[in-house]
Design a protein around this motif. Structure first.
Motif, PDB file in Angstrom:
ATOM      1  N   VAL A  78      65.138  -5.366  33.898  1.00  0.00           N
ATOM      2  CA  VAL A  78      64.446  -4.090  34.100  1.00  0.00           C
ATOM      3  C   VAL A  78      65.007  -3.012  33.183  1.00  0.00           C
ATOM      4  CG1 VAL A  78      64.109  -2.186  35.739  1.00  0.00           C
ATOM      5  CG2 VAL A  78      63.781  -4.560  36.485  1.00  0.00           C
ATOM      6  N   ILE A  79      64.101  -2.257  32.574  1.00  0.00           N
ATOM      7  CA  ILE A  79      64.430  -1.010  31.877  1.00  0.00           C
ATOM      8  C   ILE A  79      63.745   0.096  32.663  1.00  0.00           C
ATOM      9  CG2 ILE A  79      64.224   0.329  29.738  1.00  0.00           C
ATOM     10  CD1 ILE A  79      63.749  -2.416  28.330  1.00  0.00           C
ATOM     11  N   MET A  80      64.500   1.113  33.072  1.00  0.00           N
ATOM     12  CA  MET A  80      63.925   2.159  33.907  1.00  0.00           C
ATOM     13  C   MET A  80      63.575   3.387  33.077  1.00  0.00           C
ATOM     14  SD  MET A  80      63.177   2.302  37.177  1.00  0.00           S
ATOM     15  CE  MET A  80      64.335   1.336  38.147  1.00  0.00           C
ATOM     16  N   PHE A  81      62.329   3.862  33.227  1.00  0.00           N
ATOM     17  CA  PHE A  81      61.891   5.137  32.671  1.00  0.00           C
ATOM     18  C   PHE A  81      62.243   6.233  33.673  1.00  0.00           C
ATOM     19  CE2 PHE A  81      58.117   4.163  29.625  1.00  0.00           C
ATOM     20  CZ  PHE A  81      58.970   4.243  28.546  1.00  0.00           C
ATOM     21  N   THR A  82      62.940   7.261  33.253  1.00  0.00           N
ATOM     22  CA  THR A  82      63.292   8.344  34.163  1.00  0.00           C
ATOM     23  C   THR A  82      62.823   9.682  33.608  1.00  0.00           C
ATOM     24  OG1 THR A  82      65.448   8.879  33.171  1.00  0.00           O
ATOM     25  CG2 THR A  82      65.387   7.068  34.761  1.00  0.00           C
ATOM     26  N   GLY A  83      62.677  10.641  34.512  1.00  0.00           N
ATOM     27  CA  GLY A  83      62.395  12.003  34.108  1.00  0.00           C
ATOM     28  C   GLY A  83      63.691  12.789  34.043  1.00  0.00           C
ATOM     29  N   HIS A  84      63.620  13.988  33.549  1.00  0.00           N
ATOM     30  CA  HIS A  84      64.800  14.845  33.471  1.00  0.00           C
ATOM     31  C   HIS A  84      65.337  15.112  34.875  1.00  0.00           C
ATOM     32  CE1 HIS A  84      67.544  17.841  31.925  1.00  0.00           C
ATOM     33  NE2 HIS A  84      67.091  18.724  32.813  1.00  0.00           N
ATOM     34  N   GLY A  85      66.630  14.958  35.045  1.00  0.00           N
ATOM     35  CA  GLY A  85      67.243  15.202  36.343  1.00  0.00           C
ATOM     36  C   GLY A  85      67.313  13.993  37.239  1.00  0.00           C
ATOM     37  N   ASP A  86      66.904  12.818  36.741  1.00  0.00           N
ATOM     38  CA  ASP A  86      66.924  11.602  37.555  1.00  0.00           C
ATOM     39  C   ASP A  86      68.138  10.725  37.276  1.00  0.00           C
ATOM     40  OD1 ASP A  86      64.702  11.989  39.063  1.00  0.00           O
ATOM     41  OD2 ASP A  86      63.336  10.950  37.712  1.00  0.00           O
ATOM     42  N   VAL A  87      69.200  11.300  36.738  1.00  0.00           N
ATOM     43  CA  VAL A  87      70.352  10.483  36.348  1.00  0.00           C
ATOM     44  C   VAL A  87      70.946   9.750  37.549  1.00  0.00           C
ATOM     45  CG1 VAL A  87      72.702  10.529  35.430  1.00  0.00           C
ATOM     46  CG2 VAL A  87      70.917  11.872  34.335  1.00  0.00           C
ATOM     47  N   GLY A  88      71.026  10.437  38.698  1.00  0.00           N
ATOM     48  CA  GLY A  88      71.576   9.785  39.883  1.00  0.00           C
ATOM     49  C   GLY A  88      70.795   8.541  40.262  1.00  0.00           C
ATOM     50  N   SER A  89      69.478   8.635  40.243  1.00  0.00           N
ATOM     51  CA  SER A  89      68.638   7.482  40.554  1.00  0.00           C
ATOM     52  C   SER A  89      68.760   6.403  39.490  1.00  0.00           C
ATOM     53  CB  SER A  89      67.170   7.921  40.686  1.00  0.00           C
ATOM     54  OG  SER A  89      67.003   8.810  41.760  1.00  0.00           O
ATOM     55  N   ALA A  90      68.914   6.820  38.227  1.00  0.00           N
ATOM     56  CA  ALA A  90      69.063   5.860  37.140  1.00  0.00           C
ATOM     57  C   ALA A  90      70.358   5.071  37.293  1.00  0.00           C
ATOM     58  CB  ALA A  90      69.028   6.572  35.792  1.00  0.00           C
ATOM     59  N   VAL A  91      71.423   5.748  37.720  1.00  0.00           N
ATOM     60  CA  VAL A  91      72.689   5.063  37.972  1.00  0.00           C
ATOM     61  C   VAL A  91      72.508   4.032  39.089  1.00  0.00           C
ATOM     62  CG1 VAL A  91      75.045   5.351  38.830  1.00  0.00           C
ATOM     63  CG2 VAL A  91      74.150   6.912  37.107  1.00  0.00           C
ATOM     64  N   THR A  92      71.775   4.406  40.127  1.00  0.00           N
ATOM     65  CA  THR A  92      71.483   3.463  41.206  1.00  0.00           C
ATOM     66  C   THR A  92      70.760   2.244  40.672  1.00  0.00           C
ATOM     67  OG1 THR A  92      71.335   5.243  42.833  1.00  0.00           O
ATOM     68  CG2 THR A  92      70.286   3.163  43.405  1.00  0.00           C
ATOM     69  N   ALA A  93      69.809   2.467  39.773  1.00  0.00           N
ATOM     70  CA  ALA A  93      69.058   1.354  39.180  1.00  0.00           C
ATOM     71  C   ALA A  93      69.974   0.447  38.367  1.00  0.00           C
ATOM     72  CB  ALA A  93      67.937   1.892  38.297  1.00  0.00           C
ATOM     73  N   MET A  94      70.886   1.034  37.617  1.00  0.00           N
ATOM     74  CA  MET A  94      71.789   0.219  36.808  1.00  0.00           C
ATOM     75  C   MET A  94      72.775  -0.536  37.679  1.00  0.00           C
ATOM     76  SD  MET A  94      72.499   2.189  33.240  1.00  0.00           S
ATOM     77  CE  MET A  94      73.296   0.703  32.630  1.00  0.00           C
ATOM     78  N   ARG A  95      73.223   0.094  38.766  1.00  0.00           N
ATOM     79  CA  ARG A  95      74.103  -0.609  39.685  1.00  0.00           C
ATOM     80  C   ARG A  95      73.384  -1.819  40.284  1.00  0.00           C
ATOM     81  NH1 ARG A  95      75.367   3.411  42.698  1.00  0.00           N
ATOM     82  NH2 ARG A  95      77.323   3.962  41.686  1.00  0.00           N
ATOM     83  N   ALA A  96      72.070  -1.710  40.434  1.00  0.00           N
ATOM     84  CA  ALA A  96      71.280  -2.809  40.980  1.00  0.00           C
ATOM     85  C   ALA A  96      70.869  -3.822  39.912  1.00  0.00           C
ATOM     86  CB  ALA A  96      70.024  -2.264  41.659  1.00  0.00           C
ATOM     87  N   GLY A  97      71.318  -3.606  38.661  1.00  0.00           N
ATOM     88  CA  GLY A  97      71.091  -4.617  37.634  1.00  0.00           C
ATOM     89  C   GLY A  97      70.191  -4.240  36.483  1.00  0.00           C
ATOM     90  N   ALA A  98      69.685  -3.002  36.443  1.00  0.00           N
ATOM     91  CA  ALA A  98      68.836  -2.601  35.319  1.00  0.00           C
ATOM     92  C   ALA A  98      69.621  -2.682  34.011  1.00  0.00           C
ATOM     93  CB  ALA A  98      68.306  -1.182  35.521  1.00  0.00           C
TER      94      ALA A  98
END
Length: 220
Positions: A78-98
């Motif tokens: 998975v590669i996650m597309f994020t909007g500005h200010g979504d860094v916390g959620s993006a970190v969650t995605a990477m912790r889950a394997g993105a």
């Protein structure tokens, strides 16, 4: 034969069209999905590929889609597309394997390279252990305080919160952050996080970080 299929999951038609055009111009095959639920329903029967996934979608967001991919035991990086200010959620995605996250609108070269990196995961069946050992060697180069800062970054904390937690100034956090990225040989937060997760750094507890930082304050 190397994989080259990208599953593009985004609820915005204009984004799907422009992103698909860019990727196809670089030789990738693209299958577009207008919602997370549509992709999840078809995923068990879909051709293997990487997933370019929008974080914010109605009905089923990117993190939920990623969770369903894991539950279905699908080998789809998975590669996650994020909007500005979504860094916390993006970190969650990477912790889950993105594999990584890209802020919208992504730079062309960064997007193409991210897709290549993700597809390589489908082509390589060995070497995970070697990657983990390499990540641990890189993290071992960091000072104790640099590891503290990196550990805090894996939790999605901004610099000012890291500074408060470690009882140092935001400027000192910036310096440690720049130094640790130089030692890891990376230029983006997502690359630094990937190394941290591979090395198991994020498994350290926040309490452990809090207990250790006072011992090293004299070194700052």
């Amino acid at each position: 034969m190397p994989h080259n299929l990208v599953h593009l999951v985004d609820d915005e038609e204009e984004v799907r069209a422009s992103t698909a055009f860019l990727l196809e111009s670089h030789g990738f095959a693209v299958k577009s999905w207008k919602s997370g639920r549509a992709f999840v329903n078809a995923a068990p029967r879909a051709q293997a590929g990487c997933v370019l996934l929008d974080m914010r979608m109605p009905e089923m967001d990117g993190l939920e889609v990623q969770k369903r991919i894991r539950e279905l035991d699908l080998d789809m990086p998975v590669i996650m597309f994020t909007g500005h200010g979504d860094v916390g959620s993006a970190v969650t995605a990477m912790r889950a394997g993105a594999v990584t996250f890209l802020e919208k609108p992504p730079e062309r070269d960064a997007l193409v390279q991210a897709v290549r990196d993700a597809l390589k995961r489908l082509d390589v069946t060995e070497g995970k252990e070697a990657d983990e050992q390499h990540a641990r060697r890189l993290v071992a180069k960091l000072s104790e305080r640099e590891r503290d800062v990196l550990n805090a970054l894996t939790r999605g904390l901004p610099n000012k919160f890291i500074a408060y937690d470690l009882e140092i100034s935001p400027r000192t956090v910036e310096i440690h952050r720049a130094n640790l990225m130089a030692k890891l040989g990376v230029r983006s937060l997502s690359d630094a996080l990937r190394i941290a997760f591979a090395a198991g750094l994020a498994s350290d507890s926040l309490q452990h970080l809090n207990g250790n930082h006072r011992l090293s304050r004299a070194r700052d």
